[in-house]
Every structure is written in structure tokens, then in C-alpha cells.
Design a protein around this motif. Sequence first.
Motif, short mmCIF file in Angstrom:
data_model
loop_
_atom_site.label_atom_id
_atom_site.label_comp_id
_atom_site.label_asym_id
_atom_site.label_seq_id
_atom_site.Cartn_x
_atom_site.Cartn_y
_atom_site.Cartn_z
N GLU A 34 0.82 -1.21 0.00
CA GLU A 34 0.00 0.00 0.00
C GLU A 34 0.86 1.26 0.00
O GLU A 34 2.04 1.22 0.35
CB GLU A 34 -0.93 0.00 1.20
N PRO A 35 0.28 2.42 -0.36
CA PRO A 35 1.03 3.68 -0.29
C PRO A 35 1.26 4.09 1.16
O PRO A 35 0.67 3.53 2.09
CB PRO A 35 0.12 4.68 -1.02
N ARG A 163 4.49 0.25 -1.80
CA ARG A 163 4.16 -0.19 -3.16
C ARG A 163 5.06 -1.35 -3.61
O ARG A 163 5.30 -1.53 -4.81
CB ARG A 163 4.21 0.97 -4.16
N SER A 187 0.66 5.52 -6.08
CA SER A 187 -0.77 5.69 -5.85
C SER A 187 -0.99 6.83 -4.87
O SER A 187 -0.26 6.98 -3.89
CB SER A 187 -1.37 4.40 -5.27
N ALA A 189 -3.98 7.02 -3.43
CA ALA A 189 -5.19 6.55 -2.75
C ALA A 189 -5.17 6.99 -1.29
O ALA A 189 -4.13 6.97 -0.62
CB ALA A 189 -5.29 5.03 -2.84
N SER A 195 -6.20 0.59 -3.78
CA SER A 195 -5.13 1.16 -4.59
C SER A 195 -4.85 0.28 -5.81
O SER A 195 -5.22 -0.90 -5.85
CB SER A 195 -3.85 1.32 -3.76
N SER A 196 -4.18 0.86 -6.78
CA SER A 196 -3.89 0.16 -8.03
C SER A 196 -2.98 -1.04 -7.79
O SER A 196 -2.13 -1.04 -6.90
CB SER A 196 -3.23 1.12 -9.01
#
Length: 539
Positions: A34-35, A163, A187, A189, A195-196
Amino acid sequence: MDADAIVVGAGLAGLVATSELAAARKKVILLDQEPATSLGGQAFWSFGGLLMVDTPEQRRLRVRDSRDRALKDWLAYAGFDRDEDSWPRRWAEAYADFAAGEMRPWLHGLGMRWFPLVQWAERAGNTVPRFHITWGTGPGVIAPFVRALDAAVAQGLVSVRHRHRVSSLVVRAGAVEGVSGEILEPSDAARGAKSSREATGEFTLRAPAVIVTSGGIGADHGLVRRYWPTRLGTPPASLLSGVPDSVDGRMLGIAGTAGARLVNLDRMWHYPEGVENYAPVWSHHGIRILPGPSPLWLDATGARLPAPMFPGFDALAALEHIARSGHDHSWFVMDSKIFGRELALSGSEQNPDLTGKSIRGVLQRALPSAVKPVEQFGRRGADFVFAPTVAELAVKMNSLAGVVEIDARALERSIAARDDQALSPSPSDPQLVAIHHARGYISDRLIRVARPHRMLDAKAGPLVAVRLRILTRKTLGGIQTDLEGRALRADGSPLPGLYAAGEVSGFGGGGVHGYRSLEGTFLGGCMFSGRVAGRAAAR
């Protein structure tokens, strides 16, 4: 080697493990898919409740508790009955030692503080109240470890790489010596939002120790249904998610492929008191209602759930009853007095007074009116209906459910039967007996449990019904570990180089909670197992 240790997952367990490694002056790489906005994982969103034993907060409330009493409650509620429960039982004993010993002084020394009124969030299992709400809720729980992380990064001991999604463990000569995976596109987000997963590159990193702290399976409803226990009947057709999309269970399969033993995946803890979030952050976002004992709990057809399945008493028993009924929802029915006094919402976002450390806001909880987040859910939430009469309430309940299952006359009879005993000093209705008992505890009497009264009294209106759906939350099984957090192989021997902590390890041992968990042991389990694994890997 790229570091002394690699930690996979920047949730609470990962932050604690990283802080322990850094305190031992080890070089650490902390990875998360995740970011940076989601640092701390789902712990950030939590209510911040911790099970602690024989604390000053309990003693001030004249609650008598002990390590032996807590362990007795734990073992009785867990119901350990499998060969693979040997390590979970030992972890339970170790956690009881921790909760009655080092836990509070350690956390207090890190700056953590607690709401002085110890709660009894879930009466089943606990013979005394042990649920300590952290001042600052979830953000207050992760704050000391985020500070430690920032300090370690500044000292050059820790490299945080967001990420970075791990897709495999690097194994050579039977030992884990690193990870490989994909670098995901940047991202923006928001915290907790989906998230992407678009990859822009690959990575391989090596270290003599890898600690997996990646969480459970709660956001992957396919996995939840795959491992849904037969004892709970058929998985519901519709589920809400109590965790962000990132809680996807990927690392369980990856660790299993590398040789780690996975156990007890059919043990899980979901809540039957979920309501849809009117302002969702993640997919299928649900919020758990933390109820007092007074609402009537009805199944989808309007029948009262059997004793002792009262609100706030035994959520897992209620979950089993509801799931076996063939329906995916149930109801709370109450009046506005009970709604204002007893309904709370779990999570940091829904408790701005505790999260924002507002003493004035907390004091307002003793007032008879609902706190603002509950009022907002009542006004804007899709699962709440209000009406001045039982007949009108039944019409609205049936409209919300999309099928006529609530009979207004039967519903009025149920409420009237309850009202007939509401003011009796010695009621025979088991729920009213439980309410009287709850009001004997000062914390419940002050802020949690409404004074018994007649629900059909016009002064208590309007009537309120809340549609409840099943909310996914915790995975109680996972990677089996020994008391040093080392991942074990099928033959029971440690898999060299691999450790696990937090929910991915069933919070320790592959299932420290057994079939059922005492409330407050999820965050505590993340901290305890992360601490154990971090210290062991450092050694």
C-alpha cells in the motif's frame, strides 16, 4: 544480503517487529503493497481496545482480576480440541503472562494511555471487564511505533518501501533468505482506499530473516467462503467488509508454498452486527455496532434470538444462529432512549471524541442523547428506520429487506411482553435479568446501559430498527509458529529464516484464540507476537 531482516507488512505487528529489530541496531527493510498513507494498516481504523489484566484502571473500578483467571477464561472460551492446538495453547499462556505483566508498563512507557472506564465489550468468555480503550483509539495504538519507525529511518537503520508487493519467498537449501515481487505504480489513494495493482517493475531482496506480518483474509470474500466453517452453516450470500481491500490473504498462500504449515484456517471471527458505511472508504465497507444489552435482537423473520444471544453478550453464537437460519441479516429493535444511550460504533473514525482525545466530548457520552456519529448513521445510514408505531416500523423493515417477513402484530407482542417486565425489580425475562446485572457495574451504568423502561411508552419514541449484516473481520488461523515466532514446517521443525506475527500467524501459534476470542486480544495479539518475532529475529 540487503539487510539483517525484511518485514513484510506495515500494519501494527510489522511496526512492532520493526521497532524491536531497530532497537537491537539491526538493518531492516519494511515492505508494504500500500502507499505511505496506509501506514499502520487496519489497526488505524480500530476502536483501540486492549485486553489487559489486573490493571490500575480495573482496580480503581474494584474489578478483581488475575493472570490465572484470565487464562482460565481464555482456555474455556477458546475450546482447543485439535492436535495442532498445542502451540496455540502455549501462546495463550504466554499472552496471559504478558497481559498481566509487562504489557501495560511497556505500553505506558511508550506514551500510551487508556480511557479510565474499563469496558465489557463482549461478555461471553470474560468473567470480568478487561477491554481497555486506548486514549486516541487506533491512531493512538500505532502512534508510538510510528514514532519509533521515523526515528529508525532517520538513523539509517530502517528503509521503508511502499508499493512493494511480495509474490514469493526466496528459498535456498531449505531456508528462506529473502523475498521477490512486483513494484506497483505510485498511488495517491487515501488511507484504507483501494489502490492500483498495476506493476511497473520487479524486485528481489535478501536477508537472513524474513518476518511476515501481512494480516488475514477478511477483504477477500472468496477466501472467507472457501474456509467458512461448516459449524456456522452456509456462508451468507451478502457480506460486508470490516477491513480494507489490502487484507487479501496473499501471503498465507505464499508462505505455504515456501514450506510453512498453515493451520486452523476454518476458524474465523466475523461480527453479526454490521451496518453499511454511508461514506465508504474501502469496498463493501461496513461498521460494527457495539450495542448495549437492551435492544431486542430479532432474526430476519422477527423472532427473538434465544438466550443468551443478547446484544453485546455472545456475538459468535449469534453469528452461528443467524448463518444457520438461511438469512444474511437480523434486526435490532429499540426505542430512541436506548438508541441514544446504548448504540456505539466501533472504530477510530466513528469515535472522534476518543480519537481526538477530547475530554469534553467523552463527558457528553453520559448524556441521554446519541453521540454525533450514531446520529449521522441514523439519519444517513441505509440500515436504520424510524417510526412512531410498531405497525409503521414493520412496514419500513419489510421495505428495507425487500421481502415481507416481519409481522407487525407479532412484533408488537414481542415488545409488549418485554415491556410487561421492564419495571419489575425481579424480572423473569433473561434479557432483562442481564440488563439489571449489567447496570450493577458502574462503567455500564454511567455510559452504556439505559435505565429499564417501557419501549412502547410514547415518551421513549420514536421506535428504531437497525438491519444487521455479517461483517468480515478476523482470521483466527494461519502460519503455525513456535514461541519465538519462527514459522514451522509440516513436521513441526522451524523453517529457517522465516518468522510470522500478527493475524497471518493466527496472532501466534497458528490460532492462539482457538474457536473464539476474548475481545481486546486482536491488537494486543499483534503487538505481542510482533514483539516476540522482532526480538527473536534480532537474536
